[in-house]
Design an enzyme around this catalytic site. Structure first.
Site, mmCIF file in Angstrom:
data_model
loop_
_atom_site.group_PDB
_atom_site.id
_atom_site.type_symbol
_atom_site.label_atom_id
_atom_site.label_comp_id
_atom_site.label_asym_id
_atom_site.label_seq_id
_atom_site.Cartn_x
_atom_site.Cartn_y
_atom_site.Cartn_z
ATOM 1 N N GLU B 66 -8.095 -0.841 -1.591
ATOM 2 C CA GLU B 66 -6.858 -0.846 -0.815
ATOM 3 C C GLU B 66 -7.031 -1.491 0.554
ATOM 4 O OE1 GLU B 66 -4.363 0.009 -3.183
ATOM 5 O OE2 GLU B 66 -5.224 2.029 -3.169
ATOM 6 N N GLU B 115 2.903 -2.493 -2.186
ATOM 7 C CA GLU B 115 2.901 -2.627 -0.739
ATOM 8 C C GLU B 115 1.928 -1.607 -0.174
ATOM 9 O OE1 GLU B 115 6.390 -2.744 2.705
ATOM 10 O OE2 GLU B 115 6.929 -2.328 0.634
#
Lengths: 227, 227
Positions: B66, B115
């Site tokens: 991430e 996102e």
DNA sequence: ACAAAAGTGTTGAGAGTACACCCATGC
DNA sequence: GCATGGGTGTACTCTCAACACTTTTGT
């Protein structure tokens, strides 16, 4: 958290470190395993988590099966998940610590276990799996909790004397504390009710106390000076 | 730990609460889910634990996917396992907290996520699953760790000034502290090295410090008085 | 010279620590 | 009356909290 597909899943167990003070010693409850792997070796009590129960429910169930005890202090410790911690299979274990006063407990071996027994923490036998690591972790947490919270009282019966409390602190920390300072500290926390007077001793009868209700968990205490 | 039979097993995930100080605010990294359930809702980053990796390895992998970050502070928090916490399936999640200084990080959405974004802890959107509970737990732990350990330094770059440190304490506790007392407290811990002098400011240049190596985890500090 | 943040010391209050003797009961 | 643990107070030290002015740099 990606989409569910049918990947292989690890098994999930709970293991419980149950502490009690018995004969002026800090003891841990261990079970002798009735099954492979580590058959006949001592281990922490525990078992698989069922699909419809929460982790805490699983811990309570195991606790109850092994000891008959209910309503005892229970706290999640840590989750151990090294891929090789169980030789057969991937098993992740969520560990709990339980504290009890030993008169609440009647031991009975359950189906997967041939024996259940209290062991002094300085006479622990070889343990199965990574249970030595779990026990060590639990001991650290126990001492930490004793310093900063009032969990100690969950190892006493409902009414107790000042020396009962001091005694369990001394046992848990392997240290003597000064009676006057200990007393002062505990009284200053303002978490005790006075009860009546004990009668059945052959010396000056001590005052009895009980813990007030609804004491908040962390009290920021109990740094103690030596003997 | 009874014998292995083929009972149904829960799935096991890790979820990570990643904190950083950005623009003088305490922020948490969230991802927008690309998949059902809770598609398009914000959630903590996380994912399934693979069969051959440990829990901490799984957390590090997710963290790296991430954020690109490596070598950042990571600590296991708690394991959540209510049977109904995921609407599809039984999922137990082992949660971790990560602390980082935001310059170590380059965000990139991975495959299951549309996102990735930092949110101020006082502007958290609706979160999927029981993630609000997890976040709340993490915040408590963060504050606790700030009071009793030196983890705060893992949210700073290698060299920092006294007001850098004071500033992150003030942000985490929503409180102002007295500069002189704060200074004294930090210096008394004896965990800092003095570095050179910063040059690029238009006012009296502050001293720079760095953290000594091999500082033990719990230092028993940092009770702080108000402004 | 002025704006901006850095740096620094003292005092009082409260908590922690060390320490020793008399008390109440049962036998 | 004696053996057993119960119960209590004081003085010192140290840490914590409150508080304001001078310094260094860039512009």
């Amino acid at each position: 958290m990606p989409e569910k597909k049918e990947y292989p899943k690890p098994a999930v167990t709970v293991d419980i470190v149950i502490f009690s003070i018995i004969d002026k010693k800090l003891k841990v409850l261990l079970v002798r395993r009735g099954l492979e792997p580590f058959k006949n070796m001592w281990a922490l009590p525990g078992g698989f988590v069922k699909m419809e129960e929460s982790l805490e429910e699983a811990a309570k169930r195991e606790l109850h099966e092994e000891t008959g005890a209910q309503d005892i202090y229970l706290e999640q410790l840590y989750t151990f998940g090294q891929p090789d911690r169980d030789p057969r299979d991937r098993v992740i274990t969520v560990t709990y610590m339980a504290l009890t006063n030993s008169d609440k407990i009647k031991l009975h071996a359950d189906t997967d276990v041939s024996e259940v027994k209290w062991f002094s923490i300085d006479e622990i036998p070889k343990l199965a799996f990574d249970h030595p690591k779990i026990l060590e972790y639990a001991l650290k947490r126990l001492r930490w909790k004793f310093e900063y919270t009032s969990v100690a009282f969950s190892m006493l019966s409902e009414k107790f004397t000042m020396s009962d409390i001091q005694s369990i602190y001394e046992i848990v920390f392997h240290k003597k504390f000064d009676k006057r300072n200990f007393n002062k500290k505990i009284r200053s926390l303002n978490i005790l009710n006075k009860e009546s007077i004990k009668k059945d001793v052959s010396y000056r009868p001590p005052k009895l106390y009980s813990l007030k209700k609804n004491i908040p968990e962390v009290i920021e205490i109990i740094k103690l000076s030596n003997s």
